[in-house]
Structures are given as structure tokens and as C-alpha cells.
Design an enzyme around this catalytic site. Structure first.
Site, PDB file in Angstrom:
ATOM      1  N   THR A 135       0.831  -1.201   0.000  1.00 15.87           N
ATOM      2  CA  THR A 135       0.000   0.000   0.000  1.00 15.87           C
ATOM      3  C   THR A 135       0.868   1.254   0.000  1.00 15.87           C
ATOM      4  O   THR A 135       1.816   1.366   0.780  1.00 15.87           O
ATOM      5  CB  THR A 135      -0.918   0.007   1.227  1.00 15.87           C
ATOM      6  OG1 THR A 135      -1.733  -1.170   1.208  1.00 15.87           O
ATOM      7  CG2 THR A 135      -1.801   1.239   1.231  1.00 15.87           C
ATOM      8  N   LYS A 160      -0.856  -0.871  -4.304  1.00 14.59           N
ATOM      9  CA  LYS A 160      -2.206  -0.362  -4.069  1.00 14.59           C
ATOM     10  C   LYS A 160      -2.091   1.089  -3.645  1.00 14.59           C
ATOM     11  O   LYS A 160      -1.610   1.391  -2.540  1.00 14.59           O
ATOM     12  CB  LYS A 160      -2.948  -1.176  -3.005  1.00 14.59           C
ATOM     13  CG  LYS A 160      -4.409  -0.766  -2.905  1.00 14.59           C
ATOM     14  CD  LYS A 160      -5.227  -1.706  -2.047  1.00 14.59           C
ATOM     15  CE  LYS A 160      -5.232  -1.255  -0.614  1.00 14.59           C
ATOM     16  NZ  LYS A 160      -6.329  -1.900   0.156  1.00 14.59           N
ATOM     17  N   LYS A 162      -3.463   4.630  -2.492  1.00 16.74           N
ATOM     18  CA  LYS A 162      -4.576   5.274  -1.821  1.00 16.74           C
ATOM     19  C   LYS A 162      -4.894   6.588  -2.533  1.00 16.74           C
ATOM     20  O   LYS A 162      -4.012   7.438  -2.726  1.00 16.74           O
ATOM     21  CB  LYS A 162      -4.240   5.537  -0.359  1.00 16.74           C
ATOM     22  CG  LYS A 162      -4.098   4.265   0.484  1.00 16.74           C
ATOM     23  CD  LYS A 162      -5.427   3.562   0.673  1.00 16.74           C
ATOM     24  CE  LYS A 162      -5.330   2.405   1.650  1.00 16.74           C
ATOM     25  NZ  LYS A 162      -6.617   1.722   1.855  1.00 16.74           N
ATOM     26  N   ASP A 190      -7.337   2.481  -4.433  1.00 14.64           N
ATOM     27  CA  ASP A 190      -8.314   2.372  -3.351  1.00 14.64           C
ATOM     28  C   ASP A 190      -8.775   3.769  -2.979  1.00 14.64           C
ATOM     29  O   ASP A 190      -8.033   4.543  -2.374  1.00 14.64           O
ATOM     30  CB  ASP A 190      -7.692   1.671  -2.146  1.00 14.64           C
ATOM     31  CG  ASP A 190      -8.702   1.425  -1.035  1.00 14.64           C
ATOM     32  OD1 ASP A 190      -9.878   1.809  -1.202  1.00 14.64           O
ATOM     33  OD2 ASP A 190      -8.325   0.863   0.005  1.00 14.64           O
ATOM     34  N   GLU A 218     -10.882   0.051  -5.951  1.00 16.25           N
ATOM     35  CA  GLU A 218     -11.541  -0.447  -4.747  1.00 16.25           C
ATOM     36  C   GLU A 218     -12.416   0.637  -4.130  1.00 16.25           C
ATOM     37  O   GLU A 218     -11.983   1.772  -3.949  1.00 16.25           O
ATOM     38  CB  GLU A 218     -10.448  -0.896  -3.763  1.00 16.25           C
ATOM     39  CG  GLU A 218     -10.927  -1.604  -2.535  1.00 16.25           C
ATOM     40  CD  GLU A 218      -9.764  -2.114  -1.695  1.00 16.25           C
ATOM     41  OE1 GLU A 218     -10.008  -2.404  -0.509  1.00 16.25           O
ATOM     42  OE2 GLU A 218      -8.640  -2.222  -2.211  1.00 16.25           O
ATOM     43  N   ASP A 243     -15.252  -3.071  -0.987  1.00 18.70           N
ATOM     44  CA  ASP A 243     -14.530  -3.311   0.268  1.00 18.70           C
ATOM     45  C   ASP A 243     -15.429  -2.964   1.441  1.00 18.70           C
ATOM     46  O   ASP A 243     -16.103  -3.822   1.981  1.00 18.70           O
ATOM     47  CB  ASP A 243     -13.237  -2.499   0.301  1.00 18.70           C
ATOM     48  CG  ASP A 243     -12.467  -2.690   1.607  1.00 18.70           C
ATOM     49  OD1 ASP A 243     -12.813  -3.606   2.384  1.00 18.70           O
ATOM     50  OD2 ASP A 243     -11.529  -1.923   1.874  1.00 18.70           O
ATOM     51  N   LYS A 267     -12.274  -9.110   4.477  1.00 21.50           N
ATOM     52  CA  LYS A 267     -11.425  -8.751   5.618  1.00 21.50           C
ATOM     53  C   LYS A 267     -12.004  -9.386   6.880  1.00 21.50           C
ATOM     54  O   LYS A 267     -13.213  -9.323   7.114  1.00 21.50           O
ATOM     55  CB  LYS A 267     -11.341  -7.226   5.774  1.00 21.50           C
ATOM     56  CG  LYS A 267     -10.566  -6.543   4.660  1.00 21.50           C
ATOM     57  CD  LYS A 267     -10.488  -5.041   4.855  1.00 21.50           C
ATOM     58  CE  LYS A 267      -9.688  -4.376   3.741  1.00 21.50           C
ATOM     59  NZ  LYS A 267      -9.705  -2.897   3.852  1.00 21.50           N
ATOM     60  N   CYS A 295      -6.803  -6.528   4.686  1.00 23.43           N
ATOM     61  CA  CYS A 295      -6.534  -6.407   6.115  1.00 23.43           C
ATOM     62  C   CYS A 295      -6.740  -4.970   6.565  1.00 23.43           C
ATOM     63  O   CYS A 295      -6.831  -4.060   5.747  1.00 23.43           O
ATOM     64  CB  CYS A 295      -5.105  -6.848   6.429  1.00 23.43           C
ATOM     65  SG  CYS A 295      -3.807  -5.851   5.629  1.00 23.43           S
ATOM     66  N   ASP A 320      -3.927  -8.419  -0.285  1.00 22.49           N
ATOM     67  CA  ASP A 320      -3.458  -7.121   0.191  1.00 22.49           C
ATOM     68  C   ASP A 320      -3.189  -7.279   1.681  1.00 22.49           C
ATOM     69  O   ASP A 320      -3.946  -6.821   2.527  1.00 22.49           O
ATOM     70  CB  ASP A 320      -4.520  -6.050  -0.090  1.00 22.49           C
ATOM     71  CG  ASP A 320      -4.158  -4.696   0.508  1.00 22.49           C
ATOM     72  OD1 ASP A 320      -2.967  -4.350   0.484  1.00 22.49           O
ATOM     73  OD2 ASP A 320      -5.074  -3.996   1.004  1.00 22.49           O
TER      74      ASP A 320
END
Length: 363
Positions: A135, A160, A162, A190, A218, A243, A267, A295, A320
Site C-alpha cells: 500500500t 495499491k 490510496k 483504493d 476499490e 470493500d 477482511k 486487512c 493485500d
């Protein structure tokens, strides 16, 4: 083997870098780690990071739920009777999914130790290693480029990113990172609920028109906006992953029935533990929808549990599970290990965890 006692404690682990999303910034992981102790003296470890902006669970609420409501119902139960134990956890109180997950994980750890089997084999045994992404926190474009290049140099082949704080700036962020890392690296975005549906469609189509080759996006819209999520899914070419919307079994069933997303992010802290995560994976498999195992900011206890599910199921095609890598230190003895971008699941019974250094008992 019967459950004799439950001990609640915590660890405080600084992060290597601040973790920033459209929803929050975190500088250290303040994780609840529990020990479910059997009458044989064997210990099962469970983990719950407080993530109030997503699950609604704070550190205090997790402690209270385990200590006062759910935990006492489990004392004296036979670890072999997983069905009864999981039913007791699920029906003990509404919500409080993180507290439920911590107990669920610890009980499964005990079950694996009782029968001498690692959890990834118990759940299906599809593989014992899996690739994870890394991430990249939302920051100024130049800082995200630097972090992305560092990740690629460390061996990560999927990032990934953000986004979701500013659509126009998000485009600049993603373009700069794609130009820096090239096209051999997978880029996942995401938005953490940061865009409105029409804004999301405009932004994603811009990514597509620019040829930025985004693997998936996401949770582009608010978690409760299932119709908005479906609108985005139906109006872009890029795969859309649910998510926060895919909270538990019921929400995932609704999303799949609506065909509101292309992918599901499972998750443990949303689902309430491993037994519900398995249900979600089976729902998705029935509908032909691939899953990612994600997670929160779990310690390696929670990451090992999540990796055990991810490795066990063919329908879980992405992971992830980088939270333990983001931490500045690792107090967990045993459990999953890391080799560059690979998660290696242990063959030791249960989670393969024997101790958590620096664990401070609360009650």
C-alpha cells in the site's frame, strides 16, 4: 480440550511511515491481542485492530465486548465443537465484528493446534505461498512516486495506491506513478469511499483514456451506496472491487445478487472472523466472482490468519496483506513470513505462533 480462560492484552507498534487514506491517518498500530487458554495450557492467539471509521470498533469497545459479553459465553466450551462456538460468537451481540474476529481467530488457532494441522490446510490447502501488494499512502504526487519506486526496488510487483481525496489530484498522482514504475507493475487504486458515483465514472474513464492500465479500483463510493457502486461498475471498463460495502455475509450476498461489483475484498475484521470469511469466499465462488484477501492494520497474528484463508481458497486470487510489513517492528514469534512480495504460510499447527513479545495484559 476446553476453553478455560481468555486474557485480553495489547501491543503498540510504530509504523515505518504514517498510513494515510481518504478516511484516516495512523502513526502506530494499537492492536488488541487476546489469548484463549485451554485447560491443557495450550494458547490460541487472536487479533483485533481498532478501526472505528470502518468497523465502528474502538479499542475500548473491543475490550468490553470480549470481556463482558462474548468471552464469558465461551468458557467451558469444547474446542472441537467449532459450530457451537462460532454460533455463540455470532449470536452473542450485534455488530462488534472486530471483537468477534479476535475470538474466532484464537479458537481456530487452538483447533489447529489440537489436531496438529496448519489452518491453511484445514481450510483447503490450495497453496502455501501467495503474492501480496504494498500500500502506498495518499500524499503529494512526488512523495507517492518515491514510495512506489522504493516498493518496486524491494521486489513488489503490485502497488495499491490510496486515492479519493481529490479526483483531479488523484489523476496526477496515478499518472506520475505509472510513468515512474512503468507497465510491468500492477497498479490498484483504493478510493476508500472518496468519490461520488458520477465523479468516480468520470475519473475512471479518464484513467482509461490515458492508458494508465489500472488493474482494479476499490470502493470508489460510500459503503452504503450499493446502487452507486453498481452504477460505477456498469459504466466503466475497469474492474470495481467492493470493500467497505462488502462488510459481512449479508452485505456480500446483496452485492452479488445485484451484480454491483466485479470483485470482493474479504477482511476478517469486517466479516467477524475466519468462519464468516469462508462463507463469503464460497458465496463469491458460486457467483464466479474473484476475491482479494485484505486487512486493516493487524499485527502478524491477524495477517497470518488472513493469509491462511487466502492461501487455502482458489477463488481468492489476490492478497493485500502488507500490514505487518508496514510496522517498524515485529513482536510476533512465528506465523507468516515474508520473502520480498511473497507471503509464506507456516506448516506449524494452527497459526504457527508461539508468543507475542511486549504483550501487555489488560484483563
Amino acid at each position: 480440550m476446553k476453553i478455560a480462560a481468555i486474557k485480553i492484552g495489547k501491543v503498540s507498534i510504530p509504523l515505518k511511515k504514517p498510513f494515510k487514506t481518504a478516511l484516516r491517518q495512523v502513526n502506530s498500530a494499537e492492536d488488541i491481542i487476546i489469548k484463549v487458554i485451554a485447560d491443557t495450557g495450550e494458547i490460541g492467539f487472536g487479533n483485533a485492530p481498532p478501526t472505528a471509521v470502518i468497523t465502528g470498533d474502538s479499542q475500548d469497545s473491543i475490550i468490553a465486548a470480549i470481556r463482558d459479553t462474548i468471552g464469558p459465553k465461551l468458557i467451558g466450551m469444547d474446542v472441537d465443537n467449532l459450530e457451537e462456538i462460532m454460533s455463540a460468537i455470532d449470536t452473542s451481540m450485534l455488530h462488534n465484528s472486530s471483537a468477534k474476529a479476535a475470538l474466532d481467530i484464537a479458537v481456530y488457532d487452538l483447533f489447529g493446534k489440537l489436531h496438529g494441522i496448519p489452518l491453511y490446510k484445514l481450510f483447503g490447502g490450495y497453496r502455501n505461498a501467495m503474492e501480496t501488494d504494498l500500500t502506498i499512502s495518499v500524499n503529494a504526487p512526488e512523495e507517492m512516486v518515491r514510495d512506489s519506486l522504493e516498493a518496486v526496488a524491494e521486489g513488489y510487483k503490485a502497488l495499491k495506491l490510496k486515492v479519493g481525496t481529490d479526483a483531479a489530484l488523484d489523476i496526477k498522482r496515478v499518472q506520475a506513478i505509472r510513468e515512474a514504475v512503468g507497465y510491468d507493475v500492477k497498479i490498484r487504486l483504493d478510493a476508500n469511499q472518496g468519490w461520488k458515483p458520477k465523479e468516480a465514472v468520470r475519473t475512471i474513464r479518464k484513467f482509461e483514456d490515458m492508458g494508465l492500465d489500472i488493474e482494479l479500483i476499490e470502493q470508489p463510493v460510500k459503503a452504503h451506496d450499493f446502487k452507486g457502486l453498481k452504477y460505477v461498475t456498469d459504466n466503466v471498463q475497469t474492474d470495481i472491487m467492493a470493500d467497505e460495502a462488502a462488510f459481512g455475509t449479508y452485505e456480500v450476498f446483496q452485492l452479488l445478487a445485484m451484480e454491483a461489483c466485479d470483485l470482493i475484498n474479504i477482511k476478517l475484521m469486517k466479516a467477524g472472523g475466519l468462519h464468516n470469511a469462508i462463507k463469503i469466499a464460497h458465496f463469491a465462488e458460486t457467483m464466479g466472482v474473484e476475491c482479494m484477501m485484505g486487512c486493516m492494520l493487524e499485527s502478524k497474528v491477524g495477517i497470518t490468519a488472513a493469509a491462511s484463508i487466502a492461501a487455502s481458497k482458489k477463488i481468492i486470487t489476490r492478497a493485500d496483506l502488507d500490514a505487518a510489513v508496514l510496522l517498524a517492528e515485529d513482536p510476533v514469534v512465528g506465523g507468516v513470513s515474508f520473502s520480498k512480495n511473497q507471503l509464506i504460510i507456516p506448516d506449524a499447527p494452527g497459526l504457527g505462533i508461539t508468543d507475542v513479545k511486549g504483550w501487555q495484559e489488560i484483563c
